[in-house]
Motif scaffolding. Structure first.
Motif, PDB file in Angstrom:
ATOM      1  N   VAL A 126       0.835  -1.196   0.000  1.00 42.92           N
ATOM      2  CA  VAL A 126       0.000   0.000   0.000  1.00 42.92           C
ATOM      3  C   VAL A 126       0.871   1.247   0.000  1.00 42.92           C
ATOM      4  O   VAL A 126       0.593   2.233  -0.694  1.00 42.92           O
ATOM      5  N   ARG A 127       1.959   1.224   0.763  1.00 45.66           N
ATOM      6  CA  ARG A 127       2.874   2.372   0.792  1.00 45.66           C
ATOM      7  C   ARG A 127       3.478   2.602  -0.589  1.00 45.66           C
ATOM      8  O   ARG A 127       3.564   3.740  -1.071  1.00 45.66           O
ATOM      9  N   LYS A 128       3.871   1.514  -1.250  1.00 43.47           N
ATOM     10  CA  LYS A 128       4.435   1.648  -2.596  1.00 43.47           C
ATOM     11  C   LYS A 128       3.390   2.147  -3.586  1.00 43.47           C
ATOM     12  O   LYS A 128       3.678   2.981  -4.450  1.00 43.47           O
ATOM     13  N   ALA A 129       2.155   1.619  -3.446  1.00 43.06           N
ATOM     14  CA  ALA A 129       1.094   2.032  -4.359  1.00 43.06           C
ATOM     15  C   ALA A 129       0.759   3.503  -4.188  1.00 43.06           C
ATOM     16  O   ALA A 129       0.485   4.216  -5.151  1.00 43.06           O
ATOM     17  N   ALA A 130       0.790   3.976  -2.933  1.00 46.29           N
ATOM     18  CA  ALA A 130       0.435   5.368  -2.659  1.00 46.29           C
ATOM     19  C   ALA A 130       1.470   6.333  -3.212  1.00 46.29           C
ATOM     20  O   ALA A 130       1.157   7.477  -3.550  1.00 46.29           O
ATOM     21  N   THR A 131       2.739   5.899  -3.319  1.00 48.09           N
ATOM     22  CA  THR A 131       3.812   6.793  -3.773  1.00 48.09           C
ATOM     23  C   THR A 131       4.185   6.568  -5.233  1.00 48.09           C
ATOM     24  O   THR A 131       5.009   7.299  -5.773  1.00 48.09           O
ATOM     25  N   ALA A 132       3.585   5.549  -5.862  1.00 46.08           N
ATOM     26  CA  ALA A 132       3.956   5.219  -7.242  1.00 46.08           C
ATOM     27  C   ALA A 132       3.403   6.257  -8.209  1.00 46.08           C
ATOM     28  O   ALA A 132       2.310   6.775  -8.042  1.00 46.08           O
ATOM     29  N   GLU A 133       4.175   6.544  -9.217  1.00 41.18           N
ATOM     30  CA  GLU A 133       3.731   7.462 -10.252  1.00 41.18           C
ATOM     31  C   GLU A 133       2.943   6.681 -11.305  1.00 41.18           C
ATOM     32  O   GLU A 133       3.220   5.520 -11.581  1.00 41.18           O
ATOM     33  N   GLN A 134       1.958   7.368 -11.864  1.00 43.68           N
ATOM     34  CA  GLN A 134       1.142   6.708 -12.887  1.00 43.68           C
ATOM     35  C   GLN A 134       1.993   6.464 -14.139  1.00 43.68           C
ATOM     36  O   GLN A 134       2.611   7.377 -14.678  1.00 43.68           O
ATOM     37  N   THR A 135       2.028   5.228 -14.584  1.00 41.91           N
ATOM     38  CA  THR A 135       2.828   4.881 -15.756  1.00 41.91           C
ATOM     39  C   THR A 135       2.094   5.225 -17.045  1.00 41.91           C
ATOM     40  O   THR A 135       0.868   5.325 -17.058  1.00 41.91           O
ATOM     41  N   THR A 136       2.837   5.400 -18.103  1.00 40.83           N
ATOM     42  CA  THR A 136       2.221   5.660 -19.402  1.00 40.83           C
ATOM     43  C   THR A 136       1.935   4.370 -20.153  1.00 40.83           C
ATOM     44  O   THR A 136       1.259   4.388 -21.187  1.00 40.83           O
ATOM     45  N   LEU A 137       2.443   3.231 -19.657  1.00 37.65           N
ATOM     46  CA  LEU A 137       2.202   1.951 -20.314  1.00 37.65           C
ATOM     47  C   LEU A 137       0.751   1.522 -20.112  1.00 37.65           C
ATOM     48  O   LEU A 137       0.234   1.533 -18.996  1.00 37.65           O
ATOM     49  N   ARG A 138       0.114   1.118 -21.221  1.00 38.22           N
ATOM     50  CA  ARG A 138      -1.282   0.667 -21.140  1.00 38.22           C
ATOM     51  C   ARG A 138      -1.442  -0.514 -20.191  1.00 38.22           C
ATOM     52  O   ARG A 138      -2.430  -0.600 -19.456  1.00 38.22           O
ATOM     53  N   THR A 139      -0.475  -1.431 -20.198  1.00 37.09           N
ATOM     54  CA  THR A 139      -0.579  -2.661 -19.420  1.00 37.09           C
ATOM     55  C   THR A 139      -0.254  -2.469 -17.938  1.00 37.09           C
ATOM     56  O   THR A 139      -0.231  -3.440 -17.186  1.00 37.09           O
ATOM     57  N   ASP A 140      -0.016  -1.226 -17.509  1.00 38.48           N
ATOM     58  CA  ASP A 140       0.336  -0.990 -16.107  1.00 38.48           C
ATOM     59  C   ASP A 140      -0.528   0.106 -15.475  1.00 38.48           C
ATOM     60  O   ASP A 140      -0.172   0.667 -14.443  1.00 38.48           O
ATOM     61  N   ARG A 141      -1.650   0.407 -16.098  1.00 32.17           N
ATOM     62  CA  ARG A 141      -2.523   1.454 -15.574  1.00 32.17           C
ATOM     63  C   ARG A 141      -3.651   0.853 -14.758  1.00 32.17           C
ATOM     64  O   ARG A 141      -4.431   0.045 -15.252  1.00 32.17           O
ATOM     65  N   ASP A 142      -3.741   1.268 -13.502  1.00 33.04           N
ATOM     66  CA  ASP A 142      -4.841   0.880 -12.618  1.00 33.04           C
ATOM     67  C   ASP A 142      -5.823   2.041 -12.492  1.00 33.04           C
ATOM     68  O   ASP A 142      -5.572   3.155 -12.968  1.00 33.04           O
ATOM     69  N   ILE A 143      -6.939   1.769 -11.819  1.00 38.87           N
ATOM     70  CA  ILE A 143      -7.805   2.869 -11.391  1.00 38.87           C
ATOM     71  C   ILE A 143      -6.964   3.805 -10.526  1.00 38.87           C
ATOM     72  O   ILE A 143      -6.168   3.353  -9.708  1.00 38.87           O
ATOM     73  N   ASP A 144      -7.123   5.108 -10.717  1.00 36.67           N
ATOM     74  CA  ASP A 144      -6.305   6.094 -10.011  1.00 36.67           C
ATOM     75  C   ASP A 144      -6.316   5.843  -8.506  1.00 36.67           C
ATOM     76  O   ASP A 144      -7.368   5.616  -7.904  1.00 36.67           O
ATOM     77  N   VAL A 145      -5.127   5.888  -7.878  1.00 38.04           N
ATOM     78  CA  VAL A 145      -5.001   5.542  -6.466  1.00 38.04           C
ATOM     79  C   VAL A 145      -5.781   6.509  -5.580  1.00 38.04           C
ATOM     80  O   VAL A 145      -6.314   6.120  -4.528  1.00 38.04           O
ATOM     81  N   LYS A 146      -5.875   7.780  -5.978  1.00 41.55           N
ATOM     82  CA  LYS A 146      -6.660   8.731  -5.190  1.00 41.55           C
ATOM     83  C   LYS A 146      -8.136   8.335  -5.193  1.00 41.55           C
ATOM     84  O   LYS A 146      -8.815   8.415  -4.161  1.00 41.55           O
ATOM     85  N   THR A 147      -8.614   7.915  -6.342  1.00 41.34           N
ATOM     86  CA  THR A 147     -10.004   7.450  -6.438  1.00 41.34           C
ATOM     87  C   THR A 147     -10.228   6.243  -5.537  1.00 41.34           C
ATOM     88  O   THR A 147     -11.275   6.122  -4.881  1.00 41.34           O
ATOM     89  N   VAL A 148      -9.243   5.357  -5.484  1.00 45.99           N
ATOM     90  CA  VAL A 148      -9.359   4.164  -4.643  1.00 45.99           C
ATOM     91  C   VAL A 148      -9.449   4.539  -3.169  1.00 45.99           C
ATOM     92  O   VAL A 148     -10.327   4.053  -2.435  1.00 45.99           O
ATOM     93  N   PHE A 149      -8.560   5.412  -2.703  1.00 47.94           N
ATOM     94  CA  PHE A 149      -8.574   5.794  -1.283  1.00 47.94           C
ATOM     95  C   PHE A 149      -9.848   6.544  -0.917  1.00 47.94           C
ATOM     96  O   PHE A 149     -10.427   6.323   0.156  1.00 47.94           O
ATOM     97  N   ILE A 150     -10.313   7.421  -1.792  1.00 45.14           N
ATOM     98  CA  ILE A 150     -11.573   8.132  -1.525  1.00 45.14           C
ATOM     99  C   ILE A 150     -12.735   7.140  -1.485  1.00 45.14           C
ATOM    100  O   ILE A 150     -13.620   7.226  -0.615  1.00 45.14           O
ATOM    101  N   SER A 151     -12.729   6.181  -2.383  1.00 42.46           N
ATOM    102  CA  SER A 151     -13.784   5.162  -2.411  1.00 42.46           C
ATOM    103  C   SER A 151     -13.780   4.333  -1.137  1.00 42.46           C
ATOM    104  O   SER A 151     -14.843   4.038  -0.567  1.00 42.46           O
TER     105      SER A 151
END
Length: 702
Positions: A342-367
């Protein structure tokens, strides 16, 4: 697989049609279909089958009805289609517990409010599981130490499908056979089972007589009687399919529980209780709301249901705790990793690779923050919004969110190690249930104040969340191998959970109400926790929550079961839980599963004798698994259809046979012939598909 050296099947820079409307609709259809089939199987047999392989094969077959389809569309279909099974697994392990524990009546469960409450548990639990896994996806799917055996096999199925070898015809073929057999069985042309009671001679056990001071007999001794209730395997393509999938060793352990129940406990207890039952034999007794002539068969079933089953529940409790103990290193490792991830996910930068894009982490924490508030109100709602229950509801929500995160992480971690088929969801849920129940006792919340209801609600959310998390991470790994886009798969699963949560109450209510109606007509105990819909995990949850919060449990029987399970552990029994589940289920069920295991054993014998290589073994396993899955799905869907007819009070038996349906013991001879026919099918077709030794094959491990 390390992220630096691994290359997906479809490169990140290549954009194919992926999240299409047709893929989404097919996936949602399969989610409901496979979810309903697993609900049927889980309630009857206490276990579910992984939906990843059937969803992959069915999805590929249905997508081929359209032009210009591709492997990433297939990946979306499988992802969305398999999530229904995990929602169903979480639901059947917990929702029936509300009626079994008498927190809800059957009428309430079938009401609109019962639908809303059930759907809310499935929906909120499923979304929480998806959000937690979204935080953990990147680190877990790229961890080369997690083999993800079922994910690798599913990805190979998709790759093989590109060359036209989906194996869908075997799945559909077996579905048709399973459905036809269930159809004929429902019209009484096949006897599902046969049973016969053989009497013991009545005696006094020598050495048990006692005399008083005046040498007059003070106690005549222990009187005995009773007998054995002999039973046969139930004619069930689904149970045969389950036995085939789990294999001869596990099927034998499950059957051992049935042998213990009906070969040891029931006759031994009846031996001593027979004099008390003797005056009732031949009398008109009300059973399941119907006056019935009482027989020794009724007495045996009463002993099994009211004495032996609680012993089995104690055994399941100890076995679940032991399973978690054996996995302690993986459990603690998963919890430790989850915090770091979770710590790594919170500090990770959004990648430009299509195969490495998740739902935005801010959206996840707010949800997740919003879901925590929703969870609190759900629990307070289950406790009738009373002011004295404000703090207990808050505590329950806190427990759920903390335990939900850890168990979602652990569930995903275990799926990475051993696959979703072996994921101990019920054990994880049981741990949370006991903690929540003890907290309710400490806070002074009684059963009347909603203590049992909120404990079961906590268990329900945890169970659905952990089941969805494990299944979703398994599918995300498949997507990682194939080159799918993570955020599209996550959105697809959100829609799959939403639709499944809204729809899966329907098969549950149809099965419950239909069985209650049928039981009233035929004179057996119906509904959840009854003779047909045994629901062993839900019964375990119900008994424990009610027993801890309100104390209405015969604890000596539970303790006997715990000690028995400890004995299994000391004997190094491979799966004490499976033995105890076998004790809880009807003998016909476990015997039919055992027959399926024997059929798989016959195939294994042929494989060894003919010295097939690994490629040939893989093809045989693949075809056999598809056939077994088809038998399960075919019976389940036809069973749901007839449960629906019973639900709407359509008396199809009377419409065909009038007041005299076939009722001959010789009809079971036809059932024996069907057993042999199914056995021939499950042996002949896979062995015929062994193929050339040098031809590459897809490995499917279930």
């Amino acid at each position: 697989m390390s992220s630096t050296s691994f290359k997906p099947f479809i490169p990140p820079e290549k954009n194919l049609k992926e999240f299409t409307l047709r893929a989404l609709l097919i996936g949602l259809f399969l989610a409901v279909l496979l979810g309903a089939a697993n609900a049927y199987l889980g309630l009857k047999a206490g276990m579910t089958i992984a939906a990843t392989y059937p969803a992959a094969v069915l999805g590929m077959a249905l997508l081929r009805l359209f032009r210009d389809h591709n492997i990433l569309e297939e990946n979306i279909i499988r992802t969305v289609g398999s999530i229904g099974e995990s929602v169903a697994a979480g639901a059947i392990f917990t929702l029936p517990a509300f009626t079994i524990a008498a927190v809800w009546s059957d009428e309430f469960f079938s009401s609109f409010e019962g639908y809303i409450r059930s759907s809310v548990i499935m929906l909120v639990g499923g979304i929480i599981g998806i959000m937690f896994v979204t935080l953990l996806r990147r680190v877990m799917v790229e961890d080369h130490e997690l083999p993800f055996p079922e994910s690798v096999a599913a990805s190979e199925i998709h790759k093989a499908g590109r060359s036209g070898t989906t194996g869908a015809k075997y799945l559909f073929y077996a579905m048709g056979i399973g459905g036809v057999i269930q159809f004929i069985k429902e019209f009484k042309l096949f006897a599902e089972t046969w049973e016969y009671f053989t009497r013991f001679s009545a005696k006094i056990i020598p050495g048990t007589a006692l005399t008083g001071e005046a040498s007059s007999t003070a106690y005549a001794g222990v009187s005995t009687g009773g007998g054995f209730l002999l039973k046969t395997p139930s004619l069930s393509p689904a149970f045969l399919g389950v036995g085939y999938i789990i294999g001869p060793r596990l099927a034998a352990l499950n059957f051992a529980g049935g042998v213990l129940a009906w070969g040891l406990f029931v006759p031994l207890i009846m031996l001593h209780l027979a004099p008390q039952f003797e005056p009732l034999i031949g009398q008109q007794i009300e059973i399941a709301g119907k006056l019935t002539e009482y027989t020794w068969t009724h007495a045996a079933n009463s002993i099994f249901g009211n004495i032996v089953r609680p012993i089995a529940i104690g055994g399941m409790l100890m076995a679940a705790l032991y399973t978690l103990y054996k996995m302690r290193a993986s459990l603690f490792g998963g919890i430790k990793r989850s915090v770091e991830d979770v710590r790594k996910a919170a500090t990770a930068e959004q990648t430009t690779l299509r195969t490495d894009r998740d739902i935005d982490v801010k959206t996840v924490f707010i949800s997740l923050a919003g879901l925590a508030v929703v969870t609190f109100f759900v629990y307070w709602w289950f406790m009738d919004f009373t002011s004295e229950n404000l703090l207990p509801a808050l505590v329950a929500a806190l427990v759920m969110m903390i335990a939900g995160f850890f168990f979602a992480a652990v569930s995903g971690y275990l799926v990475g190690l051993i696959g979703s088929s072996n994921n101990p969801i019920s054990g994880l849920t049981l741990t949370t249930l006991v903690v929540a129940a003890l907290l309710m006792v400490v806070l002074g919340v009684s059963r009347d104040q909603g203590g049992v209801a909120v404990v079961l609600a906590v268990a329900g959310l945890i169970c659905v969340s952990a089941a969805v998390a494990g299944e979703m991470l398994q599918d995300l790994k498949v997507g990682y191998i194939l080159g799918g886009t993570p955020w599209r798969m996550q959105v697809g699963d959100l829609l799959g959970v939403f639709v499944s949560a809204l729809v899966l109450w329907v098969p549950l209510i149809i099965l419950n109400e239909g069985d209650l109606i049928k039981a009233k007509a035929e004179g057996y105990v119906g509904g959840f926790g009854g003779d047909v819909l045994a629901a062993p995990q839900a019964t375990l949850m119900a008994k424990l929550s009610a027993g801890i919060v309100s104390g209405d449990m015969v604890w000596p029987l539970i303790i006997v079961g715990i000690i028995m399970s400890i004995g299994f552990i000391l004997l190094n029994v491979r799966s004490p839980m499976l033995v105890c589940v076998g004790m809880y289920l009807s003998f016909g069920t476990v015997a039919a599963i055992f027959v399926g295991g024997l059929i798989r054993g016959i195939i294994d014998m042929f494989i060894a004798r003919r010295k097939f290589n690994d490629n040939q073994k893989s093809r045989i396993d693949n075809r056999g698994t598809l056939l077994a899955s088809g038998l399960i799905a075919g019976e389940a869907l036809m069973g749901l259809l007839f449960a629906g007819l019973a639900f709407f009070e359509v008396d199809y038996i009377k419409a065909v046979w009038g007041d005299a349906p076939p009722d001959s013991p010789y009809l079971y001879l036809l059932s024996v012939a069907v057993f042999f026919g199914l056995g021939y099918l499950l042996v002949k077709l896979p062995l015929n598909n062994a193929g050339d030794p040098d031809e590459p094959a897809v490995q499917v491990n279930v």
